[in-house]
Design a protein around this motif. Structure first.
Motif, PDB file in Angstrom:
ATOM      1  N   TYR A 141     -13.411   9.330   1.764  1.00  0.00           N
ATOM      2  CA  TYR A 141     -13.017  10.701   1.246  1.00  0.00           C
ATOM      3  C   TYR A 141     -14.052  11.553   0.362  1.00  0.00           C
ATOM      4  O   TYR A 141     -14.760  10.690  -0.375  1.00  0.00           O
ATOM      5  CB  TYR A 141     -11.838  10.611   0.464  1.00  0.00           C
ATOM      6  N   HIS A 146       0.714  -1.232   0.029  1.00  0.00           N
ATOM      7  CA  HIS A 146       0.127   0.093   0.016  1.00  0.00           C
ATOM      8  C   HIS A 146       0.888   1.244  -0.046  1.00  0.00           C
ATOM      9  O   HIS A 146       1.616   1.384   0.971  1.00  0.00           O
ATOM     10  CB  HIS A 146      -1.008   0.018   1.072  1.00  0.00           C
ATOM     11  N   ASP A 205       1.763   2.743   3.544  1.00  0.00           N
ATOM     12  CA  ASP A 205       0.699   3.695   3.333  1.00  0.00           C
ATOM     13  C   ASP A 205       1.641   5.089   3.561  1.00  0.00           C
ATOM     14  O   ASP A 205       1.052   6.276   3.994  1.00  0.00           O
ATOM     15  CB  ASP A 205      -0.336   3.543   4.444  1.00  0.00           C
ATOM     16  N   CYS A 252      -6.434   3.962  -2.241  1.00  0.00           N
ATOM     17  CA  CYS A 252      -7.300   4.759  -1.537  1.00  0.00           C
ATOM     18  C   CYS A 252      -8.086   5.918  -2.714  1.00  0.00           C
ATOM     19  O   CYS A 252      -8.523   6.912  -2.246  1.00  0.00           O
ATOM     20  CB  CYS A 252      -6.711   5.804  -0.418  1.00  0.00           C
ATOM     21  N   HIS A 257      -9.881   1.683   0.792  1.00  0.00           N
ATOM     22  CA  HIS A 257      -9.943   2.667   1.839  1.00  0.00           C
ATOM     23  C   HIS A 257     -11.497   2.900   2.485  1.00  0.00           C
ATOM     24  O   HIS A 257     -12.199   3.665   1.726  1.00  0.00           O
ATOM     25  CB  HIS A 257      -9.218   3.901   1.755  1.00  0.00           C
ATOM     26  N   HIS A 283      -4.966  -0.586   4.983  1.00  0.00           N
ATOM     27  CA  HIS A 283      -4.651  -0.077   6.247  1.00  0.00           C
ATOM     28  C   HIS A 283      -5.723  -0.334   7.388  1.00  0.00           C
ATOM     29  O   HIS A 283      -6.137   0.461   7.670  1.00  0.00           O
ATOM     30  CB  HIS A 283      -4.325   1.410   6.294  1.00  0.00           C
TER      31      HIS A 283
HETATM   32 ZN   LIG Z   1      -6.137   5.360   2.452  1.00  0.00          ZN
END
Ligand SMILES: [Zn+2]
Length: 487
Positions: free
Chosen positions: A196, A69, A370, A98, A224, A254
């Motif tokens: 997001y 990631h 990440d 993500c 994500h 994650h």
């Molecule tokens: Zn993420």
């Protein structure tokens, strides 16, 4: 003289971790034409002729680490920016996570909307297709191998006039087609960042509609999730349902349980994941820290969570400072301070060590840093993730054996991403290798001083070329674009 014993490079007397999780053994390997020619117990092959021989007595030899990631979409092109990865023993990175990828989005000088700005400035969004990105990779050369995912947010911004709503059927079809094209041009999967703003309004049906492009082609779905806190179970349910409907393997990005009230809930999440394992290829990636990092979002700010600023466009002088201290100095609330600092990035101290350890031990866990290479004051995971797991969690704490730890960063992720002849020390496999001192390997980066290379990494080989030796870059273009093959 038997040809089989003639190799380019001969590594002798190494403690070999072969990547499959079994105990290490003292052995020798030969490398020719970028691949591992033979693997044998130490000294067994006495008549090997090689161009160069390395005595690795006291050193460990493992497959190069796979960082499952990353946000190295741009960093991969720059040996300086990819150095934090190479210096940890990483030879393959997975980027486009993500929901944010460079291709196929072009921005023509507009500011990338958060969180796309995690990847860098608008000038980077210049690849209308995966093919054009690939061309730039080939032309420029890159130090480590790359596996690439196409991000849902990037597709939405490209296709939709307003990302704050669900996509209509025509827009879903366009995104589906763009993903199909990218898969044909070298991409390996599809990522969402439903947490997001540009991705949030997408329904499960929308995600399934796009992700199903991978059904026939092959590819992995990474996410994500919408929520990693109070609604983490609901989010896992949604992720599993999405992957099943689209007919693709699932990798939860994650994985964590955030917020004090959710500490300890990894018991529940692991149980849920365990229940679905028989019916779906299912894994998660994890980094070995109790803090996360992303853009600074007011809705993620609370007075009880410690938050550190990793960059700020409005107040660059505040980089590396704690949000609470800034708020006190300005005599405003933390939320107001966050508003004034934006656009900005932050480290959120929001997980519990017991959860991190419970997840690390899971046999479906693979390791992903990440790390955010563009951050001025990055989360230390960018520089320390892999040596920290081997040195701290395996050697110092004994949470898992070194072989198990290495399997989670080599053999297992190679399987998860369908990377065939990678992730193992075995004849016929590509010579992606890391040589390290098992007695001293450890991370050195921390929250105060995050840009510090790890210790104990002796050399890193990528596709049979010495990419790094004793901290110095030797060959910076040995990486290749890899494509998942699940057939
Ligand atoms: Zn993420």
């Amino acid at each position: 003289m038997n040809n089989r014993f003639q190799v380019e490079f001969h590594f002798r007397n190494a403690l070999i971790f072969d990547g499959d999780g079994t105990e290490p053994f003292k052995g020798d390997i030969g490398i020719s034409d970028g691949k591992i020619d033979f693997v044998a117990p130490a000294g067994e092959r006495s008549e090997v002729i090689s161009d160069k021989e390395y005595d690795l007595l006291g050193m460990a030899l493992a497959p190069g680490f796979i960082d499952a990631h990353t946000h190295d979409d741009h960093a991969v092109l720059d040996p300086i920016k990819i150095y934090p990865k190479l210096s940890q023993g990483i030879t393959t990175i997975v980027a486009g996570n993500c929901g944010i990828s460079l291709p196929p989005l072009t921005l023509n000088g507009q500011m990338p909307p958060p969180p796309l700005n995690l990847l860098g400035n608008s000038g980077l969004f210049k690849f209308p297709t995966m093919a054009s990105y690939r061309k730039s990779l080939t032309k420029n050369g890159h130090a480590v191998n790359l596996v690439y995912l196409i991000g849902h947010s990037s597709l939405r911004i490209k296709v939709m006039d307003d990302v704050n709503r669900e996509a209509n059927s025509e827009e879903i079809r366009s995104m589906h087609n763009l993903l199909t094209q990218a898969l044909n041009e070298g991409a390996s999967g599809f990522s969402t960042g439903l947490f997001y703003p540009p991705n949030k309004a997408a329904s499960e049906e929308e995600v399934v509609g796009v992700a199903s492009a991978m059904k026939n082609h092959g590819g992995i779905y990474t996410t994500h999730m919408r929520d990693e806190g109070d609604d983490v179970i609901k989010s896992i349910d949604e992720s599993i349902s999405t992957a099943k409907k689209a007919g693709v393997p699932l990798l939860i990005s994650h994985h964590k349980c955030t917020g004090r009230q959710n500490w300890g809930r990894t018991r529940e999440t692991l149980q849920l994941l365990e229940e679905h394992r028989p019916s779906l290829p299912l894994n998660f990636d994890i980094y070995p820290y109790t803090a996360g990092s992303t853009i600074l979002q007011e809705d993620q700010v609370s007075e009880e969570t410690r938050i550190m600023v990793t960059w700020s466009k409005a107040h660059p002088e505040r980089t590396g400072q704690e949000l609470g201290d800034i708020a006190r100095e300005w005599e405003v609330s933390c939320k107001e301070a966050a508003r004034r600092l934006k656009p900005a990035g932050a480290i959120y101290f929001q997980m519990h060590e017991e959860d991190v350890q419970r997840l690390l031990k899971s046999d479906i866990a693979i390791i992903g840093s990440d790390g955010i290479p563009e951050d001025e004051h990055p989360h230390p995971r960018l520089w320390g993730t892999f040596p920290r797991i081997i040195g701290h969690y395996a050697r110092e704490l004994g949470l898992l054996t070194m072989s198990e730890a290495i399997n989670k960063m080599t053999g297992l992720p190679a399987k998860v991403f369908g990377l065939g002849e990678r992730g193992r020390i075995a004849p016929g496999h590509f010579a992606d290798l890391v040589i390290f001192d098992p007695k001293t390997i450890i991370d050195k980066a921390d929250y105060e001083k995050p840009k510090v290379p790890s210790e104990g990494i002796n050399a890193v080989w990528v596709n049979g070329k010495e990419a790094l030796y004793s901290g110095s870059i030797r060959v910076s273009n040995a990486g290749r674009l890899l494509q998942s093959d699940f057939s």
